[in-house]
Design an enzyme around this catalytic site. Structure first.
Site, mmCIF file in Angstrom:
data_model
loop_
_atom_site.group_PDB
_atom_site.id
_atom_site.type_symbol
_atom_site.label_atom_id
_atom_site.label_comp_id
_atom_site.label_asym_id
_atom_site.label_seq_id
_atom_site.Cartn_x
_atom_site.Cartn_y
_atom_site.Cartn_z
ATOM 1 N N CYS A 5 0.809 -1.224 0.000
ATOM 2 C CA CYS A 5 0.000 0.000 0.000
ATOM 3 C C CYS A 5 0.840 1.270 0.000
ATOM 4 O O CYS A 5 0.378 2.322 -0.435
ATOM 5 C CB CYS A 5 -0.923 0.022 1.211
ATOM 6 S SG CYS A 5 -1.886 -1.485 1.427
ATOM 7 N N HIS B 204 -8.965 2.951 -2.637
ATOM 8 C CA HIS B 204 -7.550 2.744 -2.306
ATOM 9 C C HIS B 204 -6.906 1.882 -3.390
ATOM 10 O O HIS B 204 -6.649 0.701 -3.188
ATOM 11 C CB HIS B 204 -7.476 2.083 -0.925
ATOM 12 C CG HIS B 204 -6.117 1.692 -0.465
ATOM 13 N ND1 HIS B 204 -4.945 2.239 -0.957
ATOM 14 C CD2 HIS B 204 -5.733 0.784 0.480
ATOM 15 C CE1 HIS B 204 -3.920 1.692 -0.337
ATOM 16 N NE2 HIS B 204 -4.368 0.795 0.535
ATOM 17 N N CYS C 119 -0.912 2.804 6.433
ATOM 18 C CA CYS C 119 -0.557 1.453 6.849
ATOM 19 C C CYS C 119 -0.211 0.625 5.618
ATOM 20 O O CYS C 119 -0.528 0.993 4.489
ATOM 21 C CB CYS C 119 -1.696 0.808 7.633
ATOM 22 S SG CYS C 119 -3.216 0.565 6.695
#
Length: 387
Positions: A91, A343, A373
């Site tokens: 991510c 996302h 995160c």
């Protein structure tokens, strides 16, 4: 030490991954259009000065495989003399691209970089081809590779209720919708061609995934999706599935000034940190603490904060333990976050940083933090300073 600065930053609209506006647009195209956009917006820059293209992407297979950074840069017409590399910190990939460019500039290994990231989650799903080594179970909880269950665990450890999660999600959609209506995303969104529901070619100028109709009542009707019996995390309090890309032009400060290019922000400090994979969503806390210490500031000095909303159950513990619970509405995700916008994994780090820099300009703020995160237990953070 040389200073790394953000000259420009843009993103695509966020398209819905299921039958969305970018269903017929490839990840390389989303990326290449932004690369071209940065050059069009900054005509003082000779493309031959570009040292490297650093591009974040998580699922590096199918259309996102074989070094999508190079494929997209060639598609964009970037001079062949520029390098290109695809990076993967899950991510945090495109934020890691920011860090890699900044470190190169600070150490004299180049002065002009295009960075960014992409993820077309409609074409290449997050779980495509994933095959965890069975031996990992000896060192981490078996559910550590299941992001939703890690959010459930983190939420339970911190006493986060279903109602708190729902309220956080409603806020995300409301803020993102207001930002859209009021034109606050206009400076960061770079229009990309896509297709409407009838298949007609259109210029996409707004995010597709925001749900302004979201209410506490509509979210309360959703069932927990990851732990159906005892869970509290629903699809509505998780980041939306979306397709998109983001990009930045990062330069050495004196070089940018010599070319008459705008300096929108300076990279003040950077950090990564690890945490227990079973509560991967907690990573922003240690990463932020490191970044603040390196910048010589405290959390109270921050004017604006972008915290990637992987899950409400993940974001709220980070807000609490960073001592930010009392300033959420004043400082954090003021234009909504990933629950509303989605996302797209490799895109998000540069996306939230782009949103942050625009918010800092809108609010005449000095210091901002972007943090997120990372799956399997990491966090990444960047402190930006307007100059």
């Amino acid at each position: 030490m040389k200073q790394a600065v953000i000259v420009d930053c843009i993103r695509t609209p966020m398209g819905r991954s299921k039958a969305g506006v970018f269903r017929n647009v490839r990840a390389e195209t989303l990326s290449a259009e932004l690369m071209k956009g940065l050059l069009l917006r900054n005509p003082q820059l000779d493309p031959n000065l570009i040292e490297d293209v650093i591009w974040g992407c998580v699922q590096q297979t199918l259309e996102q495989g074989f070094n999508i950074a190079r494929n997209a840069s060639l598609l964009a017409g970037i001079p062949k003399t520029a390098g290109a590399v695809t990076v993967n910190r899950l991510c945090g990939s495109s934020m890691d691209a920011i860090h890699q460019a900044a470190r190169a500039i600070m150490t004299g290994m180049g002065d002009t970089f295009i960075i960014g990231g992409v993820e077309h989650m409609g074409h290449v799903p997050m779980s495509h081809g994933v095959d965890f080594h069975p031996g990992l179970a000896n060192n981490v909880a078996k559910a550590s590779g299941m992001m939703g269950l890690t959010a459930e665990m983190l939420g339970k450890l911190h006493g986060i209720t279903r109602e708190q999660q729902d309220a956080f999600a409603v806020r995300s959609h409301q803020r993102a919708y207001a930002a859209t209506v009021e034109g606050r995303f206009a400076k960061e969104i770079y229009g990309i061609e896509g297709h409407d529901a009838n298949g007609a070619l259109i210029k996409v100028l707004q995010d597709e995934v925001i749900r302004p109709e979201t209410t506490m009542e509509s979210l309360a009707a959703l069932r927990p999706v990851f732990d159906p019996v005892n869970g509290t995390v629903t699809a509505g309090t998780s980041s939306a599935l979306s397709d998109g890309a983001s990009a930045m032009l990062i330069m050495e400060e004196s070089k940018a000034r010599a070319l008459g290019l705008p300096i929108r922000a300076r990279i003040r400090s950077m950090a990564v940190a690890g945490c227990d994979a079973a509560i991967m969503g907690y990573g922003p806390v240690p990463a932020t603490q490191k970044a603040l210490a390196r910048a010589g500031i405290t959390v109270a000095d921050l004017d604006v904060i972008e915290l990637n909303e992987a899950f409400a159950a993940q974001s709220l513990p980070c807000v609490k333990d960073l001592g930010l619970a009392d300033v959420v509405d004043d400082k954090i995700n003021l234009n909504g976050g990933a629950i509303a916008l989605g996302h797209p994994l490799g895109c998000s780090g540069a996306r939230i940083s782009t949103t942050l820099i625009n918010l800092m300009e809108d609010k005449d703020a000095t210091l901002g933090l972007a943090t997120m995160c990372i799956g399997l237990g990491q966090g990444i953070a960047t402190v930006f300073e307007r100059v």
